[in-house]
Scaffold this motif. Structure first.
Motif, short mmCIF file in Angstrom:
data_model
loop_
_atom_site.label_atom_id
_atom_site.label_comp_id
_atom_site.label_asym_id
_atom_site.label_seq_id
_atom_site.Cartn_x
_atom_site.Cartn_y
_atom_site.Cartn_z
N ILE A 104 8.76 -9.55 -11.02
CA ILE A 104 10.05 -8.27 -10.80
C ILE A 104 9.38 -7.21 -11.30
O ILE A 104 9.89 -6.13 -10.64
N LYS A 162 9.25 -3.51 -9.03
CA LYS A 162 9.97 -2.51 -9.45
C LYS A 162 8.92 -1.36 -9.11
O LYS A 162 9.37 -0.20 -8.78
N VAL A 218 12.11 -3.24 -5.05
CA VAL A 218 13.38 -3.41 -5.69
C VAL A 218 14.60 -2.42 -5.07
O VAL A 218 15.43 -2.77 -4.57
N PRO A 226 19.45 -7.26 -5.84
CA PRO A 226 18.20 -7.79 -6.47
C PRO A 226 18.90 -8.95 -7.50
O PRO A 226 18.00 -9.67 -7.46
N LEU A 244 16.80 -12.21 -6.74
CA LEU A 244 15.69 -12.35 -7.60
C LEU A 244 16.07 -12.91 -8.91
O LEU A 244 15.33 -13.84 -9.37
N CYS A 285 13.84 -12.01 -16.80
CA CYS A 285 14.33 -11.08 -15.95
C CYS A 285 14.63 -9.90 -16.21
O CYS A 285 14.48 -8.85 -15.40
N MET A 300 13.36 -5.97 -15.29
CA MET A 300 14.07 -5.04 -14.66
C MET A 300 13.91 -3.78 -15.28
O MET A 300 14.44 -2.57 -14.93
#
Length: 367
Positions: free
Chosen positions: A225, A229, A234, A244, A248, A322, A326
């Protein structure tokens, strides 16, 4: 007359005369020879220098400082450049002044408190987005990405069977062997069955699995992830109307939460088999008898304790991976940093929760 840079030293070796063009484009042939001059000079004559730029002025000033020679015969332009270079150079320390220890301690403490505050806000915001996305999927089940969910279950669970099975098998061997050595001192080596069964089903099976999944899958979530980004994938998903969180995060979190239940049970089973192998080879307990005795000496609530903890640990690992992914922004170094944070925070949280679970289940009578 040459367009390059030239120099000459008089017979007494006290006067250096520079001539020609002392420019960045012409000074290279004489630069090494000029740097090699290590004798003391009285004068550095620039009267025959036709053209000069900043590099030439810097060379003349460096020679003056290294040899002690006084610069003479400089044109107005040359003198102006030399004065400008002299004014910009500083002989003091380049490093900034270091603050006192008392100040640095409070600054560092404040920075950490502020980072914790911002991290808490980020975490609450992420949790809120996750719950909103989950609520949306509950209202519109057809939006749930089943293929992504199944794919993540394969990556988290099926692909991890070999490494988790081997790890658990070896842990079972170690527990049985070390436990038997201690119990033999009291003539109670048969209690090795109790030791292996209870500790693997109740604690080590699911705990070691959670640690392994955190290092294997939690780090992968953060790296995947985070890379998306950085490459703005994303943002592109948001631009075309794809959430997302739904695409995701939720498939990964649900996959690791569900697979932790199966992997925890599988891990405990492999550890018991490892203990049974030691029982067969070292304790004289038949393999089949070891396994059949497990159901007699291990209370059923030990199994439930492990199964209750497994999805909670899986949820923590998935959410942490996650969440850290992010948070990636800026550059590729952030990917490595957040991946490390995902593993460290997940393992730390799992161990802390395991301690709380131990106290809780003891207080409710499942000890």
């Amino acid at each position: 007359m040459s367009d390059g840079a030239e120099f000459a030293i008089d017979e007494k070796g006290r006067r250096l005369a520079l001539s020609g063009n002392y420019l960045v484009s012409t000074i290279a042939p004489v630069d090494t020879d000029l740097r090699a001059i290590d004798q003391q000079l009285s004068e550095i004559d620039l009267s025959k220098v036709r053209e000069i730029d900043t590099v030439g002025a810097w060379i003349a000033l460096s020679l003056s400082r290294a040899t002690g020679g006084k610069i003479v015969g400089a044109s107005e332009r040359a003198q102006r450049l030399i004065d400008a270079i002299s004014a910009t150079e500083s002989g003091g320390e380049v490093a900034a002044e270091r603050a006192p220890l008392f100040t640095r301690v409070f600054e560092a403490t404040g920075a950490r408190v502020d980072a914790a505050r911002r991290g808490t806000i980020w975490a609450v915001a992420f949790l809120g987005q996750f719950l909103l996305a989950a609520g949306t999927l509950l209202r519109h089940p057809r939006r749930f990405r089943t293929k992504a969910f199944v794919r993540q279950m394969e990556l988290v669970g099926v692909d991890a069977l070999a490494i988790i099975g081997l790890m658990s098998f070896l842990i079972g061997i170690v527990i049985a062997q070390q436990g038997a050595v201690q119990l033999q001192q009291f003539g109670a080596e048969t209690l090795t069955v109790n030791l292996v069964g209870r500790i693997t089903l109740r604690e080590l099976g699911v705990l070691m699995t959670a640690i392994m999944v955190a290092g294997r899958s939690g780090s992968a979530f953060a790296a995947q992830i985070g890379t998306m980004k950085l490459t703005e994938e994303v943002d592109a998903m948001r631009t075309i109307g794809i959430s997302p969180m739904e695409a995701l995060v939720i498939p990964r979190v649900l996959a690791v939460t569900f697979m932790m239940i199966l992997l925890g049970f599988y891990s405990a089973g492999m550890a018991i088999i490892g203990g049974a192998v030691v029982g067969e080879l070292a304790l004289g307990i038949p393999f089949g008898s070891f396994l059949s005795r497990i159901k007699d000496v291990v209370p059923i609530y030990d199994l439930w304790v492990g199964l209750v903890k497994a999805p909670v640990f899986g949820l923590i690992v998935g959410m942490t991976g996650c969440y850290q992914g992010m948070k990636v922004e800026g550059n590729s170094e952030e990917v490595g940093l957040k991946t490390t944070n995902a593993v460290v925070f997940a393992i730390f949280t799992v161990i802390v929760l395991d301690a709380f679970f131990a106290v809780f289940f003891t207080n409710v009578g499942w000890a």
